[in-house]
Design a protein around this motif. Structure first.
Motif, PDB file in Angstrom:
ATOM      1  N   UNK A   1     -14.742 -35.170 -30.339  1.00  0.00           N
ATOM      2  CA  UNK A   1     -14.412 -34.727 -28.982  1.00  0.00           C
ATOM      3  C   UNK A   1     -12.904 -34.845 -28.806  1.00  0.00           C
ATOM      4  N   UNK A   2     -12.313 -33.841 -28.172  1.00  0.00           N
ATOM      5  CA  UNK A   2     -10.880 -33.845 -27.897  1.00  0.00           C
ATOM      6  C   UNK A   2     -10.670 -33.720 -26.397  1.00  0.00           C
ATOM      7  N   UNK A   3      -9.744 -34.495 -25.872  1.00  0.00           N
ATOM      8  CA  UNK A   3      -9.461 -34.464 -24.440  1.00  0.00           C
ATOM      9  C   UNK A   3      -8.141 -33.763 -24.176  1.00  0.00           C
ATOM     10  N   UNK A   4      -8.073 -33.111 -23.018  1.00  0.00           N
ATOM     11  CA  UNK A   4      -6.850 -32.468 -22.558  1.00  0.00           C
ATOM     12  C   UNK A   4      -6.192 -33.363 -21.527  1.00  0.00           C
ATOM     13  N   UNK A   5      -4.909 -33.619 -21.716  1.00  0.00           N
ATOM     14  CA  UNK A   5      -4.165 -34.506 -20.831  1.00  0.00           C
ATOM     15  C   UNK A   5      -2.943 -33.784 -20.280  1.00  0.00           C
ATOM     16  N   UNK A   6      -2.799 -33.813 -18.960  1.00  0.00           N
ATOM     17  CA  UNK A   6      -1.591 -33.254 -18.345  1.00  0.00           C
ATOM     18  C   UNK A   6      -0.442 -34.229 -18.543  1.00  0.00           C
ATOM     19  N   UNK A   7       0.681 -33.747 -19.037  1.00  0.00           N
ATOM     20  CA  UNK A   7       1.845 -34.595 -19.265  1.00  0.00           C
ATOM     21  C   UNK A   7       2.967 -34.291 -18.284  1.00  0.00           C
ATOM     22  N   UNK A   8       2.650 -33.466 -17.285  1.00  0.00           N
ATOM     23  CA  UNK A   8       3.591 -33.151 -16.218  1.00  0.00           C
ATOM     24  C   UNK A   8       2.801 -32.657 -15.013  1.00  0.00           C
ATOM     25  N   UNK A   9       3.391 -32.739 -13.842  1.00  0.00           N
ATOM     26  CA  UNK A   9       2.761 -32.202 -12.635  1.00  0.00           C
ATOM     27  C   UNK A   9       2.850 -30.679 -12.652  1.00  0.00           C
ATOM     28  N   UNK A  10       1.828 -30.026 -12.111  1.00  0.00           N
ATOM     29  CA  UNK A  10       1.883 -28.574 -12.047  1.00  0.00           C
ATOM     30  C   UNK A  10       0.583 -27.960 -11.594  1.00  0.00           C
ATOM     31  N   UNK A  11       0.422 -26.681 -11.878  1.00  0.00           N
ATOM     32  CA  UNK A  11      -0.789 -25.929 -11.555  1.00  0.00           C
ATOM     33  C   UNK A  11      -1.442 -25.507 -12.862  1.00  0.00           C
ATOM     34  N   UNK A  12      -2.710 -25.799 -13.009  1.00  0.00           N
ATOM     35  CA  UNK A  12      -3.422 -25.454 -14.229  1.00  0.00           C
ATOM     36  C   UNK A  12      -3.736 -23.963 -14.257  1.00  0.00           C
ATOM     37  N   UNK A  13      -3.457 -23.346 -15.386  1.00  0.00           N
ATOM     38  CA  UNK A  13      -3.857 -21.958 -15.638  1.00  0.00           C
ATOM     39  C   UNK A  13      -4.133 -21.833 -17.124  1.00  0.00           C
ATOM     40  N   UNK A  14      -5.111 -21.015 -17.463  1.00  0.00           N
ATOM     41  CA  UNK A  14      -5.414 -20.782 -18.866  1.00  0.00           C
ATOM     42  C   UNK A  14      -6.623 -21.518 -19.391  1.00  0.00           C
TER      43      UNK A  14
ATOM     44  N   UNK B   1     -15.403 -20.939 -32.793  1.00  0.00           N
ATOM     45  CA  UNK B   1     -16.713 -21.527 -33.110  1.00  0.00           C
ATOM     46  C   UNK B   1     -17.570 -21.535 -31.847  1.00  0.00           C
ATOM     47  N   UNK B   2     -18.594 -20.693 -31.780  1.00  0.00           N
ATOM     48  CA  UNK B   2     -19.447 -20.653 -30.577  1.00  0.00           C
ATOM     49  C   UNK B   2     -20.129 -21.975 -30.254  1.00  0.00           C
ATOM     50  N   UNK B   3     -20.140 -22.902 -31.198  1.00  0.00           N
ATOM     51  CA  UNK B   3     -20.766 -24.205 -30.955  1.00  0.00           C
ATOM     52  C   UNK B   3     -19.841 -25.176 -30.224  1.00  0.00           C
ATOM     53  N   UNK B   4     -18.570 -24.842 -30.090  1.00  0.00           N
ATOM     54  CA  UNK B   4     -17.664 -25.703 -29.326  1.00  0.00           C
ATOM     55  C   UNK B   4     -18.025 -25.635 -27.847  1.00  0.00           C
ATOM     56  N   UNK B   5     -18.050 -26.774 -27.190  1.00  0.00           N
ATOM     57  CA  UNK B   5     -18.433 -26.846 -25.780  1.00  0.00           C
ATOM     58  C   UNK B   5     -17.329 -27.544 -24.985  1.00  0.00           C
ATOM     59  N   UNK B   6     -16.741 -26.819 -24.058  1.00  0.00           N
ATOM     60  CA  UNK B   6     -15.676 -27.380 -23.224  1.00  0.00           C
ATOM     61  C   UNK B   6     -16.197 -27.688 -21.833  1.00  0.00           C
ATOM     62  N   UNK B   7     -15.708 -28.784 -21.277  1.00  0.00           N
ATOM     63  CA  UNK B   7     -15.992 -29.163 -19.894  1.00  0.00           C
ATOM     64  C   UNK B   7     -14.671 -29.504 -19.225  1.00  0.00           C
ATOM     65  N   UNK B   8     -14.480 -28.971 -18.013  1.00  0.00           N
ATOM     66  CA  UNK B   8     -13.215 -29.137 -17.312  1.00  0.00           C
ATOM     67  C   UNK B   8     -13.414 -29.962 -16.051  1.00  0.00           C
ATOM     68  N   UNK B   9     -12.516 -30.931 -15.873  1.00  0.00           N
ATOM     69  CA  UNK B   9     -12.552 -31.740 -14.639  1.00  0.00           C
ATOM     70  C   UNK B   9     -11.951 -30.971 -13.474  1.00  0.00           C
ATOM     71  N   UNK B  10     -11.094 -30.018 -13.766  1.00  0.00           N
ATOM     72  CA  UNK B  10     -10.473 -29.150 -12.767  1.00  0.00           C
ATOM     73  C   UNK B  10     -10.524 -27.726 -13.296  1.00  0.00           C
ATOM     74  N   UNK B  11     -10.259 -26.762 -12.434  1.00  0.00           N
ATOM     75  CA  UNK B  11     -10.340 -25.370 -12.832  1.00  0.00           C
ATOM     76  C   UNK B  11      -8.988 -24.694 -12.632  1.00  0.00           C
ATOM     77  N   UNK B  12      -8.855 -23.496 -13.157  1.00  0.00           N
ATOM     78  CA  UNK B  12      -7.625 -22.728 -12.990  1.00  0.00           C
ATOM     79  C   UNK B  12      -7.268 -22.602 -11.511  1.00  0.00           C
ATOM     80  N   UNK B  13      -6.014 -22.865 -11.208  1.00  0.00           N
ATOM     81  CA  UNK B  13      -5.542 -22.828  -9.826  1.00  0.00           C
ATOM     82  C   UNK B  13      -5.427 -24.198  -9.190  1.00  0.00           C
ATOM     83  N   UNK B  14      -5.994 -25.214  -9.839  1.00  0.00           N
ATOM     84  CA  UNK B  14      -5.933 -26.572  -9.286  1.00  0.00           C
ATOM     85  C   UNK B  14      -4.587 -27.217  -9.609  1.00  0.00           C
ATOM     86  N   UNK B  15      -4.104 -28.030  -8.688  1.00  0.00           N
ATOM     87  CA  UNK B  15      -2.887 -28.798  -8.951  1.00  0.00           C
ATOM     88  C   UNK B  15      -3.250 -30.026  -9.784  1.00  0.00           C
ATOM     89  N   UNK B  16      -2.472 -30.269 -10.815  1.00  0.00           N
ATOM     90  CA  UNK B  16      -2.709 -31.397 -11.701  1.00  0.00           C
ATOM     91  C   UNK B  16      -1.474 -32.292 -11.717  1.00  0.00           C
TER      92      UNK B  16
END
Length: 333
Positions: free
Chosen positions: A29-42, A54-69
């Protein structure tokens, strides 16, 4: 565009380092970490990258595109084959970091520009669009969705990347950040600029020919006219007032190029609501915070004052041509 990016990164061999050091059946499992303040896109694009690898990769997001991080925030994770995670890592991050940088800059400028609205320009990452009509219709759906609520577009994006290249991603990022899109390219709006005016022999013949061209071909495309002086603004108004309703409705916007605050305010008054207005170019403004006195492009120091002149839109090429990527990391746990 995703397939091209993956092929560019992996070549004909693949991730040679992972092949040499990691057992092929390892899961992680790999985690995504914000290293600066901003708006998530992508995030939606990252999902497409994972599916392409790989269609077997499964991603889960704590926030969605457009959210401030914020810096230090865990924004999501992806599970699956470690080999697949590492092959997807850089491509997914490249898309996310650039798109988030564009969205972040757009959000800050859009907030500062109110009540004016922010537009990007065609100064985007070079790259052509294939099957343009399909791409454009998808962008318009995406635009409408963002204006009413971004969720469907940001999670789906169906068709957006299968037929398009990089300009669409930049424009999508502007929408995510709260801006609006200018024309997609040379094909979907007539923008009569200074060179067109010079070649046509003036604003009046340029606008008259443009309206005739559209009418003869039954094309329902909008027209914007660039102006640089009050005389040119008055000439556009005179041309519009001499037109019939159908022709006049084709002119949707007047660009006010390289004008001072006072000139913009005067121009808005002259146009008198006949159409929208757009501030563009360099501004000979005596801002005390600016060290130079030769004018300034739209910046965080200038955009608020420009927004108070009454213009409908402010366009900024810097949103996409001078983007600073937002720092995001992906770490295997």
């Amino acid at each position: 565009v995703i397939d091209l990016a993956l092929t560019e990164d992996a070549g004909d061999i693949g991730d040679i380092t992972s092949l040499a050091t990691i057992p092929p059946d390892d899961q992680g499992v790999a985690s995504f970490l914000a290293k600066a303040d901003g708006v998530l896109a992508g995030a939606a694009v990252a999902n497409m990258v994972f599916q392409a690898v790989d269609p077997e990769l499964k991603a889960e997001w704590a926030v969605v595109d457009g959210a401030e991080i914020t810096k230090g925030m865990r924004i999501g994770e992806v599970r699956g084959s470690v080999h697949s995670l590492l092959r997807a890592e850089r491509v997914a991050l490249n898309f996310m970091q650039r798109m988030s940088g564009v969205a972040t800059a757009t959000k800050r400028m859009a907030d500062a520009a109110q009540p004016a609205r922010i537009l990007e320009t065609r100064k985007t990452v070079p790259g052509q669009n294939a099957q343009v009509s399909g791409v454009l219709s998808n962008l318009l759906v995406c635009k409408a969705t963002f204006q009413s609520g971004w969720a469907t577009c940001s999670r789906d994006g169906s068709g957006l990347l299968s037929t398009s290249r990089l300009r669409l991603l930049d424009k999508w990022s502007v929408l995510i950040g709260g801006g609006e899109n200018h024309r997609m390219g040379l094909f979907d709006m007539l923008l009569i600029k200074d060179n067109h005016v010079a070649a046509a022999g003036g604003i009046t013949p340029a606008v008259t020919r443009a309206c005739k061209y559209l009418a003869e071909r039954n094309l329902a495309l909008p027209i914007e006219v660039e102006t640089r002086t009050m005389d040119e603004v008055r000439e556009v108004v005179q041309v519009m007032d001499a037109m019939g309703d159908d022709e006049r409705s084709r002119i949707v916007r007047v660009m006010l190029d390289n004008m001072s605050l006072e000139q913009m305010t005067e121009a808005v008054g002259i146009i008198g609501g006949r159409c929208d207005t757009e501030a563009s170019g360099k501004y000979p403004l005596p801002f005390p915070t600016l060290a130079r006195d030769d004018g300034s492009n739209v910046t965080m120091e200038t955009v608020n004052a420009i927004g108070q002149t009454g213009v409908t839109y402010i366009s900024s090429g810097a949103l996409t041509h001078s983007v600073i990527a937002l720092d995001i990391s992906m770490n295997i746990e």
